[in-house]
Scaffold this motif. Structure first.
Motif, PDB file in Angstrom:
ATOM      1  N   UNK A 109       3.512  53.733   4.946  1.00 27.86           N
ATOM      2  CA  UNK A 109       3.263  52.711   5.961  1.00 27.86           C
ATOM      3  C   UNK A 109       1.858  52.879   6.532  1.00 27.86           C
ATOM      4  N   UNK A 110       1.460  54.110   6.767  1.00 27.11           N
ATOM      5  CA  UNK A 110       0.137  54.354   7.362  1.00 27.11           C
ATOM      6  C   UNK A 110      -0.977  53.818   6.466  1.00 27.11           C
ATOM      7  N   UNK A 111      -0.855  54.027   5.156  1.00 25.08           N
ATOM      8  CA  UNK A 111      -1.870  53.496   4.223  1.00 25.08           C
ATOM      9  C   UNK A 111      -1.919  51.976   4.267  1.00 25.08           C
ATOM     10  N   UNK A 112      -0.740  51.395   4.342  1.00 19.37           N
ATOM     11  CA  UNK A 112      -0.695  49.932   4.375  1.00 19.37           C
ATOM     12  C   UNK A 112      -1.317  49.396   5.659  1.00 19.37           C
ATOM     13  N   UNK A 113      -0.962  50.001   6.782  1.00 18.49           N
ATOM     14  CA  UNK A 113      -1.539  49.554   8.059  1.00 18.49           C
ATOM     15  C   UNK A 113      -3.063  49.673   7.993  1.00 18.49           C
ATOM     16  N   UNK A 114      -3.542  50.763   7.432  1.00 21.70           N
ATOM     17  CA  UNK A 114      -4.993  50.947   7.325  1.00 21.70           C
ATOM     18  C   UNK A 114      -5.626  49.849   6.471  1.00 21.70           C
ATOM     19  N   UNK A 115      -4.958  49.492   5.387  1.00 21.43           N
ATOM     20  CA  UNK A 115      -5.483  48.428   4.520  1.00 21.43           C
ATOM     21  C   UNK A 115      -5.547  47.103   5.276  1.00 21.43           C
ATOM     22  N   UNK A 116      -4.512  46.797   6.010  1.00 22.46           N
ATOM     23  CA  UNK A 116      -4.491  45.542   6.774  1.00 22.46           C
ATOM     24  C   UNK A 116      -5.550  45.546   7.883  1.00 22.46           C
ATOM     25  N   UNK A 118       0.478  48.511  14.924  1.00 18.67           N
ATOM     26  CA  UNK A 118       0.546  49.905  14.476  1.00 18.67           C
ATOM     27  C   UNK A 118       1.800  50.149  13.644  1.00 18.67           C
ATOM     28  N   UNK A 119       1.804  51.227  12.900  1.00 20.48           N
ATOM     29  CA  UNK A 119       2.960  51.590  12.074  1.00 20.48           C
ATOM     30  C   UNK A 119       4.224  51.616  12.916  1.00 20.48           C
ATOM     31  N   UNK A 120       5.329  51.182  12.333  1.00 22.68           N
ATOM     32  CA  UNK A 120       6.641  51.189  12.984  1.00 22.68           C
ATOM     33  C   UNK A 120       6.786  50.134  14.070  1.00 22.68           C
ATOM     34  N   UNK A 121       5.855  49.216  14.110  1.00 20.34           N
ATOM     35  CA  UNK A 121       5.970  48.120  15.065  1.00 20.34           C
ATOM     36  C   UNK A 121       5.987  46.819  14.260  1.00 20.34           C
ATOM     37  N   UNK A 122       6.919  45.959  14.584  1.00 23.70           N
ATOM     38  CA  UNK A 122       6.993  44.661  13.897  1.00 23.70           C
ATOM     39  C   UNK A 122       6.919  43.565  14.942  1.00 23.70           C
ATOM     40  N   UNK A 123       6.256  42.472  14.637  1.00 25.12           N
ATOM     41  CA  UNK A 123       6.014  41.463  15.676  1.00 25.12           C
ATOM     42  C   UNK A 123       7.239  40.583  15.940  1.00 25.12           C
ATOM     43  N   UNK A 124       7.307  40.064  17.172  1.00 20.12           N
ATOM     44  CA  UNK A 124       8.273  39.033  17.539  1.00 20.12           C
ATOM     45  C   UNK A 124       7.510  37.723  17.691  1.00 20.12           C
ATOM     46  N   UNK A 125       8.238  36.614  17.692  1.00 18.57           N
ATOM     47  CA  UNK A 125       7.565  35.326  17.900  1.00 18.57           C
ATOM     48  C   UNK A 125       6.830  35.291  19.245  1.00 18.57           C
ATOM     49  N   UNK A 176       6.659  50.470   4.692  1.00 21.21           N
ATOM     50  CA  UNK A 176       6.999  50.865   3.327  1.00 21.21           C
ATOM     51  C   UNK A 176       8.304  51.635   3.354  1.00 21.21           C
ATOM     52  N   UNK A 177       9.246  51.210   2.511  1.00 27.05           N
ATOM     53  CA  UNK A 177      10.534  51.899   2.394  1.00 27.05           C
ATOM     54  C   UNK A 177      10.543  52.692   1.090  1.00 27.05           C
ATOM     55  N   UNK A 178      10.387  54.009   1.170  1.00 19.62           N
ATOM     56  CA  UNK A 178      10.285  54.793  -0.065  1.00 19.62           C
ATOM     57  C   UNK A 178      11.581  54.789  -0.882  1.00 19.62           C
ATOM     58  N   UNK A 179      12.715  54.556  -0.226  1.00 16.15           N
ATOM     59  CA  UNK A 179      13.987  54.585  -0.959  1.00 16.15           C
ATOM     60  C   UNK A 179      14.085  53.413  -1.939  1.00 16.15           C
ATOM     61  N   UNK A 180      13.579  52.266  -1.526  1.00 17.62           N
ATOM     62  CA  UNK A 180      13.632  51.095  -2.399  1.00 17.62           C
ATOM     63  C   UNK A 180      12.265  50.756  -2.994  1.00 17.62           C
ATOM     64  N   UNK A 223      15.013  44.690  14.225  1.00 20.23           N
ATOM     65  CA  UNK A 223      15.382  45.932  14.901  1.00 20.23           C
ATOM     66  C   UNK A 223      16.002  46.911  13.899  1.00 20.23           C
ATOM     67  N   UNK A 224      16.009  48.175  14.254  1.00 18.92           N
ATOM     68  CA  UNK A 224      16.603  49.242  13.431  1.00 18.92           C
ATOM     69  C   UNK A 224      16.165  49.146  11.975  1.00 18.92           C
ATOM     70  N   UNK A 225      14.878  49.002  11.751  1.00 12.55           N
ATOM     71  CA  UNK A 225      14.369  48.811  10.397  1.00 12.55           C
ATOM     72  C   UNK A 225      14.740  49.993   9.495  1.00 12.55           C
ATOM     73  N   UNK A 226      15.433  49.701   8.421  1.00 19.02           N
ATOM     74  CA  UNK A 226      15.912  50.699   7.450  1.00 19.02           C
ATOM     75  C   UNK A 226      16.820  51.755   8.081  1.00 19.02           C
ATOM     76  N   UNK A 227      17.287  51.484   9.285  1.00 23.84           N
ATOM     77  CA  UNK A 227      18.082  52.504   9.985  1.00 23.84           C
ATOM     78  C   UNK A 227      19.404  51.953  10.474  1.00 23.84           C
ATOM     79  N   UNK A 228      19.794  50.769  10.071  1.00 25.40           N
ATOM     80  CA  UNK A 228      21.035  50.210  10.589  1.00 25.40           C
ATOM     81  C   UNK A 228      22.232  50.963   9.997  1.00 25.40           C
ATOM     82  N   UNK A 229      23.155  51.318  10.863  1.00 31.32           N
ATOM     83  CA  UNK A 229      24.275  52.176  10.452  1.00 31.32           C
ATOM     84  C   UNK A 229      25.257  51.457   9.518  1.00 31.32           C
ATOM     85  N   UNK A 230      25.089  50.163   9.279  1.00 30.66           N
ATOM     86  CA  UNK A 230      25.943  49.507   8.293  1.00 30.66           C
ATOM     87  C   UNK A 230      25.413  49.683   6.864  1.00 30.66           C
TER      88      UNK A 230
END
Lengths: 342, 342, 342, 342
Positions: free
Chosen positions: A252-259, A273-280, A295-299, B200-207
């Motif tokens: 995620x940090x690399x991606x934020x830096x690129x943006x 910043x990383x771990x923050x997502x915008x609302x309307x 970035x979700x490393x699992x998927x 919310x709860x990005x990649x962390x939702x307990x479902x």
């Protein structure tokens, strides 16, 4: 600066009027309807603008050019492809908020808009005004669509830098009702919208080809994208939630830096910043696009969330941005830089 | 039939109480709070149920079993893993709406719920009550989560029949606010929710883990799924918009046929005809799940839209469905089969 | 019991269908459109009822009477005044949800509905079905209007017992959008309703004369009432906020006692304790009317707040109540007694 | 012009910051929290203002006066009655958006605000800034409350000119949720507000005494008024629906003429033509108050509908209006004159 505005009665047109009224370089706004429209006033067309007794006259290309320095068209698809031809011929400055001149290839327009396209020669004189990426505007600016703006600003860094698998893009876009315009329909009645979600125009939204045209210009290997649109019970605001497989593992940090690097000089793009997502709420009422990435490393999936006010950055605000660029005013002239909150 | 309900003050509990009151097989509902809760009445706990003067007593396992034929727990995560142990030991019939007994592996529970799990021996006696697919319930039924229900019913046919690329699943899930419960938070205030969208709860939702547990039981090759949750300004309703690459080219008609075949005998799953996608209004107020599917040949993507009322099919309604199955009542007993519209 | 329902495609009709389907005394519901309507199905008329493939046939009075035991009309104003005449002539049981037979005097109907009235002889055979106060129904029941129901139940005790100055009544009524019906209009578009309030039909709402007719029957000294209607951004629910000067100084406790005495045997009227005023959520989804009262000694004003679900107690629910009374079923048969909450 | 703003984290404060940023006479805005607040930034306090890295420092009266030309307080009740005393002593220009200095009589403040009042000598130096009617502001301006502004502007002509029965005033006021502030409560959760109406603070709203104080200054014969407040599911906007018996029979046209005459030179008051009543959308986003009036000859009642944006004309907008007046800037400087629509 004398400014003409054609089509003030639509939502984009009303918003544009409100912005232009407070633009420091605009001395006067003259309003025009269709070529055969009856003279009226803004107050009569838009009841909430009850104080605005300014006249709305019928459109005549020669008169409009004689009386003004620039023309904004906030008209439906199918209007400027004929109405604007004399202005194109004269190289007269135009900002066109409709879709008529966004697509270079007439057959693509005809496929998606279900009507004949503007003449090829006219199309060739238009430039696609995605404000953050087009710095060489021709006098005829085709202002991008709302979904296209949110989606392209969200995808630009990862597409331009080949950070994703080009066949894997999925866009789940959500839009408020003002994007659907003023036309009455069952779909836009309060009883159908309130407490509801409705998908519409599945794989058929007319903003898809302008997104593809721009993406392929950035990276020809992008073959297509999955794109759905869902009506949400809000008045203004678009959220493009974008998913794509990473070309190779990242963070995620690399991606934020690129943006941040891509948008560092752009006054109207906020990279969160990383771990923050915008609302309307972060953008509605302003001309901003706010973007969060993860970035979700699992998927091995990159998530990009890009939000705009569809009538501002997605229509009238970006039109003013293009106007500022065309006439070399400061980029932020006349544009609100803070959202209306709450 | 004497029925115990523990945790009536939450949204799922209220809804369950309303359903059980009109269930033809239920003679009496007795209400219980926590073990050390003060005696009170339903009207005092839930002001809109002002007419209901029924008592709410503190929970005592022995008394509850002595006085009732079945117990519903509509409690938060972390309660039944201790409170229900005597009932499990006695093989007493329980429908548990919380997450405590959904995951078979204690370490997975601990990772996602951030607390210690129930004992392994107790976990082993619970069955996961995804009503359309589990026909051999043990006396302890772990009622699925709301997102899990919408997502699993949407994915079941394509996963069970290996119609998709197993690494390509993306779920863009949207939920109304009742899913977030009654707890006060900035996120759930009207001024933050109205006219807004919030992830919310990005990649962390307990479902997520219960979805994966079930998917892998159906097809071990599914390694993971991308899953996001977005709060939308509605009170009730979940939409799971699901994207996956097709394993091989297909058609919408073939997909619809596959879904219809899987769900043909299920009274609470509506498979929509080709080119029709469900809205929340199609199900809210009923116990139905409505599913629409579409194949986009340009992107080779299968789109699945699955909607439920999160408090009905996603909680209290499915609990009644499981109750009906456990006691061999008709599948639809006590459950509304039409949505509340408008 | 064989039941006919004419006009299932409107909001009241849909709601009535949903209620009748779960009514214990109803064996079958047959659906009819207008006299010349094409045969269709409920699913085709009401897409959210996708599962309901029941036929909708065109209306023929003789056939309808031959095949059914009772007819519900959920039609617009102006339909039953002609369509129902053969049924009236035959003294056939009818519950009419429209306004055509509520007003005894044809000239009053013509003034407020802007069309000719039903024949006087037919009008004379109808009874006004305000369920809590009319216990001698004729076979033709004119089901009250939604605003009339909320307002009359709120005013009944103080008017019947002459507790107020009869010239001082002010009703500030608020209604959700389902009350406005399905017809498309600018006023009912989401963009005009969301985040807005709109007054409409000022001093011209057609429920005013039926309120006056009933009030003057209770107390001829009430000369008129000030009555405004405001559209609020909700789907279902009416709140009638009523103000009147007290005839002589009183207390909130005395008023509450008076209301409780009037409504003590009514299963569908909740009188709230002193200092409690109802919200819409207290009743929406149920057939209840909830009433709160307050006395302000500083202004000598009695405040009455009366809330109902406009499609339930204000239309379909009260129709079922009248049906129960007409056929001597239990008062609460087939009617939900708890609101849908949240 | 150096401007201090204390209390930027509340809704009025945020709105004020947004307005002051675009005010042509404001060079710099300095932000202050409570006296003992930790230094922070605006972005940290108000996440949607993510771009604003301006510092927020703790409040110190001497420093604030030394560094600024004027101070705006957007603080809760109970703060300025102590914090502002040094500024009052110094005759330093202050616009106070709270209720601490609106009421001249300390005992009235103590009755309605349930806390001790500011010293009498300090209260005596404040002027009530109802902008359209107070043209002789002292340096300490007590900015009116939102309900008070809508109600007083609606009542001014009929009270000042004795056109109504002074004992007959009824105000049915409706407000959006931003008026309730940011504090978490059950009442302001989305699930309780959406699809609902809630009356609150019956006969106890703290804006009642400031309304009475001003009305009695205009006409001592007004003894009291009936005033209710209802929470509606919108974010911004207040509608005061006002009823009063006419002193003598009149006409709507006469009333409209009276209102137009009173407000003819006021840029922020729109008097609507006869038979037109305002909606919230007519003003939200602007600093306008829109007023519609109607006379019902049958009930001899005058209806007045007055709407404002509670955060603009009802708080931050009127504060800027008062600032403009205090420093003799043009009345409309820095204030939007068109609503945000849609």
């Amino acid at each position: 600066m004398q400014v003409a505005l054609v089509g003030v009665n639509g939502y984009s047109g009303m918003t544009l009027y409100r912005l232009l009224k407070q633009h420091p370089a605009v001395d006067q706004i003259k309003l025009y309807g269709h070529t055969d429209s009856k003279p009226t006033t803004l107050a009569a067309l838009v009841p909430v603008f009850q104080k605005e007794t300014v006249r709305v006259r019928s459109f005549d290309a020669a008169t409009v050019m004689a009386e003004n320095d620039v023309v904004f068209f906030a008209t439906s698809a199918g209007v400027t492809k004929t109405l604007a031809l004399p202005l194109i011929a004269a190289n007269f400055p135009v900002i066109d908020l409709s879709g008529d001149f966004r697509l270079r290839q007439p057959d693509v327009y005809e496929t998606w808009y279900h009507q004949t396209a503007a003449p090829v020669a006219a199309l060739a004189k238009a430039s696609y005004g995605l404000a953050e990426f087009n710095h060489h505007l021709t006098p005829y600016v085709a202002n991008p669509g709302c979904y296209a703006t949110a989606t392209l600003l969200g995808l630009a860094p990862v597409v331009q830098q080949h950070l994703i698998e080009p066949t894997s893009i999925v866009v789940d876009a959500k839009s408020g009702l003002s994007g659907a315009g003023k036309k009455l329909s069952t779909t836009s009645q309060f009883t159908m919208v309130n407490d509801n979600l409705q998908l519409y125009k599945l794989n058929q939204h007319q903003h898809i080809p302008e997104i593809m045209q721009q993406l392929q210009q950035w990276w020809p290997k992008v073959p297509a994208l999955e794109f759905t649109t869902t009506l949400i019970p809000v008045t203004c605001g678009i959220m493009s939630t974008i998913y794509a497989k990473a070309a190779q593992p990242t963070t995620t940090a690399e991606l934020v830096a690129a943006y941040q690097q891509v948008y560092q000089d752009q006054p109207f793009v906020q990279v969160l910043p990383a771990d923050d997502l915008p609302t309307l709420k972060q953008v509605v009422g302003s001309n901003d696009c706010a973007i969060g990435v993860n970035y979700n490393p699992i998927t091995n999936t990159i998530l990009i969330v890009s939000v705009i006010d569809n009538l501002m950055k997605g229509a009238a605000g970006q039109a003013v941005q293009n106007f500022n660029q065309l006439f070399q005013y400061p980029a932020t002239a006349g544009l609100p830089d803070l959202p209306v909150f709450p």
